[in-house]
Each structure stands twice: as structure tokens, then as C-alpha cells.
Design an enzyme around this catalytic site. Structure first.
Site, mmCIF file in Angstrom:
data_model
loop_
_atom_site.group_PDB
_atom_site.id
_atom_site.type_symbol
_atom_site.label_atom_id
_atom_site.label_comp_id
_atom_site.label_asym_id
_atom_site.label_seq_id
_atom_site.Cartn_x
_atom_site.Cartn_y
_atom_site.Cartn_z
ATOM 1 N N HIS A 112 23.412 -74.317 -19.992
ATOM 2 C CA HIS A 112 23.255 -75.288 -18.970
ATOM 3 C C HIS A 112 21.656 -76.001 -18.871
ATOM 4 C CE1 HIS A 112 27.017 -74.785 -18.200
ATOM 5 N NE2 HIS A 112 27.309 -72.827 -17.674
ATOM 6 N N ALA A 113 20.857 -74.936 -19.221
ATOM 7 C CA ALA A 113 19.266 -75.489 -19.306
ATOM 8 C C ALA A 113 19.342 -76.467 -20.307
ATOM 9 C CB ALA A 113 18.591 -74.787 -20.027
#
Length: 315
Positions: free
Chosen positions: A121-122
Site C-alpha cells: 500500500h506504500a
């Protein structure tokens, strides 16, 4: 040949009591690997913390500087979901360095696994969803910069869509991102991967594996990949705290065996990362995550079955 497994004690940082993220699972995974002697009498490969220059290959240098120097804005820290202390930053750097090392070991041995990683998700500009740095994206960029690889395929089977990885590699002709996930789960606003397969709630073993079998062989034949990175998140499990799918334990094992065998039968190296998995029972969760390492070890030793998926054996 022993399976190369990468681990660092700093993978497990301190979090406030009752935090939603099961940080202790990384210690439990390492302990169980030792207990089961999945190292075959050897030791973990210990990574170096990823330096600034590595991480900045995939993330905005301004954000990398904020993490390294303890200056992450509160809004970003809330989106990440961690108190952005020094030990949390070190954990992110070690996990990222671990996936870099796992990639190199996969090129050398055919298969290698991390005991962390899969922080998908980064995004390029900031972290999110318990993910500080996108270790998979950083590993690919480091290996490319080193001339070790050119083309990489990301197989992301975490229950959540790999929006951050997709955000870092849009339109890149040498990288292909494939995410198969729960369509209605986090994140609400998804960033399109090169291929997304969004599954309806309560998808079980058979439908899940059919969907995977329909796309994986074609993806492997699409390009002359130098490396496959596999996010083996175990949150598609029917009793996972944050999942919406209904895979059994046997379904997870069939999935991992199918992916690893199919990739290896294609003659491609595979780097496995842990991905998501959520439970208050650390022993159960660690045992679930070890499906990846047990299966990879069997395939590397030539002890697994063919690339086809056998019938399920129960819940």
C-alpha cells in the site's frame, strides 16, 4: 538444497497494546521456522537496513527523508497507521532490505523467501495501510539499477489490492503488476494494476483457484521475466480478521503450491514475501504464514507434486 530464508530481529517493533496490526507475528514466524528446522540446520540470511539511496529509487526522496529523520507529517502517519518512531523506521528499512536480499538469493538459488515484506500500500509519495516503504518496488528498482534484472513480474495475492505497487509502476514496460484480491475490501480507491482480478465476497477455494489458473500461465509467458516476486498474503483465509474471502487452510496451501510450481516449471526465479495476515492468535497466524516457506522448501527440494491443484481436503 536448503531454502534461503531472510529475517532480521528488527522486523518486530513495539506497538501500543491492542493495535490492529499484529506486529508480533514476525517474531512468531521466525521462532516457528526454527522449531520446524525449515533452515535445515542453517541460519537465516540477515539483511542490511535499506539505505536512503535504495528507497529513493521507488519513493519520493522528500518522503524518504521524512521517515529517515523522524519528520513524517501527522496526516501521513495516520494514513500509515503506525507511530512513526525510529524503531518503526528501522523496521521498514530492514524489511525492505530483506526483500532486496531475497531477490538476489532467488536469482542465485531459484527460490528464496522473506519473513516480512509485501508492504504493497506504500505509494511513491507516501506510505499507507500499515506500509511505510514498498519493499517489492524498492527491490525491483535496486536489482534493475544493479543490472541484475531487467523485467519483473509481481504476483500479488494478498486479500487487499496492491494499489501502492501499481502507483509506482504505471506504464513501465519492464514491470507487470498483477493483483487478485477482494474487490470490496481496502483500499476503497484502487490504483489500477496492469492486471486486476477483483473477487466477490465469500469466494472459496475452487472459484479462487480457477480464477488464478486462468491468468497465471499467460502472465508467465507474456515476457521473458528475469524475476517473479510473489506476495503470499494469507488474509484471503476465511477466518482472517480483515479478509472478506473464504479460502480454507488447504486452499491457501494449494494456491502457494500452484504459484511456486508454475513459476519454477517456467524456469523463472521466485522471491516470496509474507504479505498480510491478521489474527489475535499469533501461533495460528504464524503457522498460516509458514505455508509459504514450507511449500517453497518442498518445491526447491523437488518433493512437491505437479503444478496442478489437487482436490480440497476440507476446511
Amino acid at each position: 538444497m536448503p531454502l534461503p530464508i531472510v529475517h532480521h530481529p528488527a522486523y518486530c517493533a513495539d506497538l501500543p497494546a491492542n493495535h490492529r496490526f499484529p506486529m508480533d507475528k514476525f517474531r512468531a514466524v521466525a521462532d516457528l521456522i526454527r522449531t520446524e528446522d525449515l533452515l535445515d540446520g542453517g541460519s537465516f540470511y540477515r539483511p542490511r537496513p535499506a539505505p536512503f539511496e535504495w528507497v529513493a529509487l521507488a519513493h519520493d526522496p522528500a518522503y524518504v527523508d521524512q521517515v529517515f529523520n523522524g519528520k513524517v507529517p501527522e496526516k501521513v502517519a495516520r494514513e500509515i497507521g503506525f507511530p512513526m518512531r525510529e524503531d518503526i523506521a528501522l523496521r521498514a528499512r530492514c524489511a525492505t532490505g530483506g526483500t532486496v536480499l531475497t531477490g538476489y538469493l532467488a536469482l542465485e538459488h531459484g527460490i528464496a523467501c522473506n519473513t516480512a515484506g509485501g508492504s504493497h500500500h506504500a505509494r511513491r509519495l507516501h506510505g499507507a495501510g500499515f506500509c511505510v516503504f514498498n519493499d517489492v518496488a524498492v527491490a525491483i528498482r535496486v536489482l534493475q539499477a544493479d543490472g541484475a534484472i531487467r523485467k519483473a513480474l509481481v504476483i500479488d495475492l494478498d486479500v487487499h489490492q496492491g494499489d501502492g505497487t501499481a502507483d509506482i509502476f504505471p506504464g513501465d514496460p519492464d514491470i507487470f503488476t498483477f493483483s487478485m484480491h477482494s474487490q470490496k475490501n481496502y483500499p476503497v480507491r484502487k490504483v489500477p494494476s496492469h492486471l486486476d482480478v477483483g473477487l466477490p465476497d465469500a469466494t472459496g477455494d475452487e472459484d479462487y483457484l480457477v480464477a488464478l489458473e486462468e491468468v497465471l500461465p499467460g502472465l508467465l509467458a507474456r515476457e521473458p521475466w528475469d524475476l517473479v516476486i510473489y506476495n503470499a498474503g494469507v488474509d484471503p483465509y476465511r477466518h482472517d480478521r480483515l479478509g472478506r474471502l473464504k479460502l480454507s487452510r488447504e486452499g491457501l496451501e494449494r494456491r502457494d503450491r500452484y504459484v511456486i510450481e508454475t513459476v519454477r516449471h517456467a524456469g523463472l526465479p521466485l522471491a516470496g514475501v509474507l504479505g498480510g495476515g491478521y489474527s489475535k492468535d499469533m501461533d495460528e497466524l504464524a503457522d498460516r504464514h509458514l505455508i509459504l516457506h514450507r511449500t517453497a522448501r518442498k518445491v526447491l527440494a523437488g518433493k512437491s507434486s505437479s503444478g496442478t491443484c489437487p482436490s480440497p481436503e476440507g476446511a
